[in-house]
Scaffold this active site. Structure first.
Site, PDB file in Angstrom:
ATOM      1  N   LEU A 255       7.029   8.055  10.913  1.00  0.00           N
ATOM      2  CA  LEU A 255       6.842   9.454  10.525  1.00  0.00           C
ATOM      3  C   LEU A 255       7.873  10.268  11.308  1.00  0.00           C
ATOM      4  O   LEU A 255       7.643  10.634  12.457  1.00  0.00           O
ATOM      5  CB  LEU A 255       5.425   9.929  10.853  1.00  0.00           C
ATOM      6  N   GLY A 256       9.011  10.516  10.686  1.00  0.00           N
ATOM      7  CA  GLY A 256      10.093  11.200  11.379  1.00  0.00           C
ATOM      8  C   GLY A 256      10.240  12.643  10.957  1.00  0.00           C
ATOM      9  O   GLY A 256       9.437  13.190  10.211  1.00  0.00           O
TER      10      GLY A 256
ATOM     11  N   GLY B 105      10.522  11.345  -2.980  1.00  0.00           N
ATOM     12  CA  GLY B 105      10.642   9.913  -2.764  1.00  0.00           C
ATOM     13  C   GLY B 105      12.097   9.502  -2.936  1.00  0.00           C
ATOM     14  O   GLY B 105      12.771   9.968  -3.850  1.00  0.00           O
TER      15      GLY B 105
ATOM     16  N   SER C  91      -2.549 -10.678 -10.785  1.00  0.00           N
ATOM     17  CA  SER C  91      -2.903  -9.686 -11.797  1.00  0.00           C
ATOM     18  C   SER C  91      -4.327  -9.180 -11.589  1.00  0.00           C
ATOM     19  O   SER C  91      -5.154  -9.834 -10.973  1.00  0.00           O
ATOM     20  CB  SER C  91      -2.764 -10.293 -13.198  1.00  0.00           C
TER      21      SER C  91
ATOM     22  N   GLU D 148       3.375   5.197  -4.745  1.00  0.00           N
ATOM     23  CA  GLU D 148       4.193   6.387  -4.531  1.00  0.00           C
ATOM     24  C   GLU D 148       3.336   7.623  -4.314  1.00  0.00           C
ATOM     25  O   GLU D 148       3.669   8.485  -3.500  1.00  0.00           O
ATOM     26  CB  GLU D 148       5.163   6.615  -5.696  1.00  0.00           C
TER      27      GLU D 148
END
Length: 134
Positions: A102-103, A77, A87, A58
């Site tokens: 990418l708008g 977000g 792991s 994120e």
């Protein structure tokens, strides 16, 4: 690319990124690379916490969206998911976030997280909303 890194350094990394030891290595709206230590980010049995992977993903997606949107726009977000494949017990994980789109109002990134051996430990996807200027 260095202009983008300078902008990130000027704004700061955020309290959570600092606590988790996340370091941004490369940054542009199209591609970001970041690292995070396993130590300090583990669950009780010593494995890298799945939530730590999500924070790393994120962070990269949010930074990329902010760079795309520009300094005067706010972003949030709106969706994130992660699949944990393997792991990590020690060392550093590296995340590479690649823009899917990418708008004007939405940005989406695919994030691949790997361990020190280059093995994929997590696949994530994040979508961010660019808020209207107020």
């Amino acid at each position: 690319m260095s202009d983008y890194l300078d902008e990130i350094r000027k704004r700061g990394s955020g309290a959570l990124d600092s606590k988790m030891g996340i370091e941004i290595i490369e940054a542009s709206p199209e591609r970001l690379v970041g690292t995070m230590p396993v130590a300090g980010n583990t669950q009780p049995i010593g494995l890298l916490h799945g939530g730590a992977n999500v924070v790393l993903a994120e962070s990269l997606g949010s930074i990329g969206t902010q760079l795309h949107a520009g300094p005067n726009r706010k972003i949030v977000g709106v969706d994130i998911n992660a699949t944990h494949h393997k792991s990590a017990l020690s060392g550093v994980v590296t995340a590479v976030a690649t823009a899917v789109s990418l708008g004007k109002t939405l940005c989406c990134y695919e994030v691949e997280i790997t361990n020190d051996k280059g093995e994929r430990t997590c696949s994530a996807r994040i979508t961010c909303l660019i808020l209207a200027e107020r």
